[in-house]
Design a protein around this motif. Structure first.
Motif, PDB file in Angstrom:
ATOM      1  N   ASN A  28       0.853  -1.188   0.000  1.00 40.39           N
ATOM      2  CA  ASN A  28       0.000   0.000   0.000  1.00 40.39           C
ATOM      3  C   ASN A  28       0.886   1.234   0.000  1.00 40.39           C
ATOM      4  N   ARG A  29       0.905   1.954  -1.116  1.00 38.26           N
ATOM      5  CA  ARG A  29       1.748   3.140  -1.232  1.00 38.26           C
ATOM      6  C   ARG A  29       1.050   4.402  -0.729  1.00 38.26           C
ATOM      7  N   GLY A  30      -0.223   4.280  -0.366  1.00 33.40           N
ATOM      8  CA  GLY A  30      -1.003   5.447   0.010  1.00 33.40           C
ATOM      9  C   GLY A  30      -0.797   5.912   1.435  1.00 33.40           C
ATOM     10  N   PRO A  31      -1.398   7.050   1.776  1.00 35.36           N
ATOM     11  CA  PRO A  31      -1.249   7.636   3.110  1.00 35.36           C
ATOM     12  C   PRO A  31      -2.247   7.096   4.129  1.00 35.36           C
ATOM     13  N   LYS A  32      -3.194   6.259   3.667  1.00 41.38           N
ATOM     14  CA  LYS A  32      -4.218   5.744   4.572  1.00 41.38           C
ATOM     15  C   LYS A  32      -4.370   4.230   4.417  1.00 41.38           C
ATOM     16  N   LYS A  33      -4.936   3.623   5.451  1.00 44.21           N
ATOM     17  CA  LYS A  33      -5.253   2.207   5.377  1.00 44.21           C
ATOM     18  C   LYS A  33      -6.236   1.972   4.239  1.00 44.21           C
ATOM     19  N   ALA A  34      -6.021   0.901   3.470  1.00 48.13           N
ATOM     20  CA  ALA A  34      -6.862   0.662   2.301  1.00 48.13           C
ATOM     21  C   ALA A  34      -7.110  -0.826   2.111  1.00 48.13           C
ATOM     22  N   THR A  35      -8.183  -1.122   1.383  1.00 49.20           N
ATOM     23  CA  THR A  35      -8.601  -2.505   1.136  1.00 49.20           C
ATOM     24  C   THR A  35      -8.303  -2.897  -0.299  1.00 49.20           C
ATOM     25  N   LEU A  36      -7.786  -4.104  -0.471  1.00 47.23           N
ATOM     26  CA  LEU A  36      -7.558  -4.642  -1.803  1.00 47.23           C
ATOM     27  C   LEU A  36      -8.095  -6.067  -1.868  1.00 47.23           C
ATOM     28  N   HIS A  37      -8.832  -6.381  -2.940  1.00 48.96           N
ATOM     29  CA  HIS A  37      -9.319  -7.732  -3.184  1.00 48.96           C
ATOM     30  C   HIS A  37      -8.334  -8.435  -4.111  1.00 48.96           C
ATOM     31  N   LEU A  38      -7.774  -9.524  -3.645  1.00 50.77           N
ATOM     32  CA  LEU A  38      -6.772 -10.276  -4.403  1.00 50.77           C
ATOM     33  C   LEU A  38      -7.339 -11.637  -4.778  1.00 50.77           C
ATOM     34  N   LEU A  39      -7.284 -11.980  -6.081  1.00 51.06           N
ATOM     35  CA  LEU A  39      -7.807 -13.263  -6.554  1.00 51.06           C
ATOM     36  C   LEU A  39      -6.789 -13.935  -7.482  1.00 51.06           C
ATOM     37  N   PRO A  40      -5.743 -14.555  -6.943  1.00 51.51           N
ATOM     38  CA  PRO A  40      -4.824 -15.319  -7.804  1.00 51.51           C
ATOM     39  C   PRO A  40      -5.591 -16.491  -8.413  1.00 51.51           C
ATOM     40  N   THR A  41      -5.562 -16.607  -9.732  1.00 53.98           N
ATOM     41  CA  THR A  41      -6.504 -17.475 -10.428  1.00 53.98           C
ATOM     42  C   THR A  41      -5.827 -18.628 -11.161  1.00 53.98           C
ATOM     43  N   LEU A  42      -6.421 -19.799 -11.035  1.00 57.57           N
ATOM     44  CA  LEU A  42      -6.005 -21.002 -11.762  1.00 57.57           C
ATOM     45  C   LEU A  42      -7.164 -21.409 -12.662  1.00 57.57           C
ATOM     46  N   TRP A  43      -6.884 -21.603 -13.962  1.00 56.31           N
ATOM     47  CA  TRP A  43      -7.973 -21.996 -14.857  1.00 56.31           C
ATOM     48  C   TRP A  43      -7.434 -22.858 -15.994  1.00 56.31           C
ATOM     49  N   PHE A  44      -8.345 -23.604 -16.619  1.00 56.87           N
ATOM     50  CA  PHE A  44      -8.030 -24.391 -17.800  1.00 56.87           C
ATOM     51  C   PHE A  44      -8.479 -23.646 -19.053  1.00 56.87           C
ATOM     52  N   ARG A  45      -7.638 -23.648 -20.073  1.00 58.65           N
ATOM     53  CA  ARG A  45      -8.037 -23.135 -21.380  1.00 58.65           C
ATOM     54  C   ARG A  45      -9.191 -23.982 -21.888  1.00 58.65           C
ATOM     55  N   ASN A  46     -10.213 -23.324 -22.376  1.00 62.16           N
ATOM     56  CA  ASN A  46     -11.420 -24.048 -22.796  1.00 62.16           C
ATOM     57  C   ASN A  46     -11.206 -24.659 -24.181  1.00 62.16           C
ATOM     58  N   THR A  47     -10.928 -25.976 -24.186  1.00 62.88           N
ATOM     59  CA  THR A  47     -10.848 -26.737 -25.432  1.00 62.88           C
ATOM     60  C   THR A  47     -11.957 -27.776 -25.514  1.00 62.88           C
ATOM     61  N   TRP A  48     -12.672 -27.982 -24.426  1.00 55.77           N
ATOM     62  CA  TRP A  48     -13.685 -29.027 -24.393  1.00 55.77           C
ATOM     63  C   TRP A  48     -14.975 -28.647 -25.119  1.00 55.77           C
ATOM     64  N   SER A  49     -15.210 -27.354 -25.321  1.00 55.33           N
ATOM     65  CA  SER A  49     -16.454 -26.943 -25.970  1.00 55.33           C
ATOM     66  C   SER A  49     -16.264 -26.614 -27.452  1.00 55.33           C
ATOM     67  N   TRP A  50     -15.058 -26.828 -27.988  1.00 57.14           N
ATOM     68  CA  TRP A  50     -14.771 -26.476 -29.379  1.00 57.14           C
ATOM     69  C   TRP A  50     -14.835 -27.670 -30.317  1.00 57.14           C
ATOM     70  N   GLY A  51     -15.033 -28.871 -29.790  1.00 58.91           N
ATOM     71  CA  GLY A  51     -14.966 -30.052 -30.636  1.00 58.91           C
ATOM     72  C   GLY A  51     -13.550 -30.596 -30.671  1.00 58.91           C
ATOM     73  N   PRO A  52     -13.329 -31.693 -31.428  1.00 56.77           N
ATOM     74  CA  PRO A  52     -12.006 -32.338 -31.474  1.00 56.77           C
ATOM     75  C   PRO A  52     -10.910 -31.384 -31.964  1.00 56.77           C
ATOM     76  N   ILE A  53      -9.813 -31.333 -31.198  1.00 56.02           N
ATOM     77  CA  ILE A  53      -8.651 -30.526 -31.550  1.00 56.02           C
ATOM     78  C   ILE A  53      -7.415 -31.421 -31.422  1.00 56.02           C
ATOM     79  N   PRO A  54      -6.599 -31.550 -32.471  1.00 51.63           N
ATOM     80  CA  PRO A  54      -5.405 -32.403 -32.380  1.00 51.63           C
ATOM     81  C   PRO A  54      -4.530 -32.026 -31.194  1.00 51.63           C
ATOM     82  N   GLU A  55      -4.077 -33.043 -30.485  1.00 54.75           N
ATOM     83  CA  GLU A  55      -3.167 -32.888 -29.353  1.00 54.75           C
ATOM     84  C   GLU A  55      -3.764 -32.074 -28.210  1.00 54.75           C
ATOM     85  N   GLU A  56      -5.079 -31.977 -28.162  1.00 50.97           N
ATOM     86  CA  GLU A  56      -5.740 -31.286 -27.060  1.00 50.97           C
ATOM     87  C   GLU A  56      -6.771 -32.212 -26.433  1.00 50.97           C
ATOM     88  N   SER A  57      -6.970 -32.052 -25.146  1.00 51.92           N
ATOM     89  CA  SER A  57      -8.011 -32.814 -24.469  1.00 51.92           C
ATOM     90  C   SER A  57      -9.372 -32.240 -24.827  1.00 51.92           C
TER      91      SER A  57
END
Length: 199
Positions: A40-69
């Protein structure tokens, strides 16, 4: 627009902003340690929402893709502060996270109702975390603690000039397809200790 830009400049002049530093280190090929430092670089106490995110690239809804699940993978809550990610090709991984955080789950699916003005039949979509944090929509995230997109939701109250550190660890699970780890990440030296995630 000029007024908005000037307002943002004044915030920088007053140091009313956060710095977020992300550091990565590998304990092995399939064992990644992550350290996030939020200042916090500011002069007052402050709130921050942090959401480190883990996700899968969506290949399952596109139909068959070579070398992809084409089977839909999953991320599930195994226990407090530990999720399991399973994928046909990548194998099985675990993400451990420390601190007081609420685990949020959704699917990495396009919100067609918002973008195209028609529903694609998906109840949980990729902008669910925004809806949850900004608009308080608890129905936007999956209460069953499963999905293809996951984030621990941290609400950090940081004093002026101070910083908070959040650690995570992404590790392959022994015996899980291409997994290269030999132990559960929670059992390894330096792994985050167990705790209870709370809203």
């Amino acid at each position: 627009r000029l007024g908005a830009v000037q307002g943002k400049i004044r915030r920088f002049e007053e140091d009313r902003y956060f710095d977020v530093f992300a550091e990565y280190a590998k304990a092995s090929e399939d064992d990644i340690l992550i350290r996030l430092t939020i200042a916090n670089r500011g002069p007052k106490k402050a709130t921050l929402h942090l959401l480190p995110t883990l996700w899968f690239r969506n290949t399952w809804s596109w139909g068959p893709i070579p070398e992809e699940s084409t089977n839909k993978p999953s991320i599930t809550l195994e226990r407090d502060r530990l999720v399991c990610a399973q994928h046909d090709v990548l194998g099985e991984y675990q993400l451990a996270f420390e601190g007081k955080a609420m685990p949020l789950f959704t699917d990495n699916e396009t919100n067609s109702a918002r973008i195209h003005n028609y529903s694609n039949g998906q109840q949980f979509v990729k902008d669910a975390f925004h809806e949850y944090v900004v608009h308080g929509r608890t129905d936007a995230v999956n209460p069953q603690n499963v999905g293809t997109k996951f984030a621990p939701h941290y609400v950090l109250e940081i004093e002026p000039g101070k910083s908070e550190v959040v650690r995570l660890r992404l590790s392959a699970v022994a015996g899980g397809a291409d997994a290269g780890s030999e132990r559960n990440p929670a059992e390894r030296p330096g792994a985050p200790p167990p705790a209870t995630a709370t809203p």
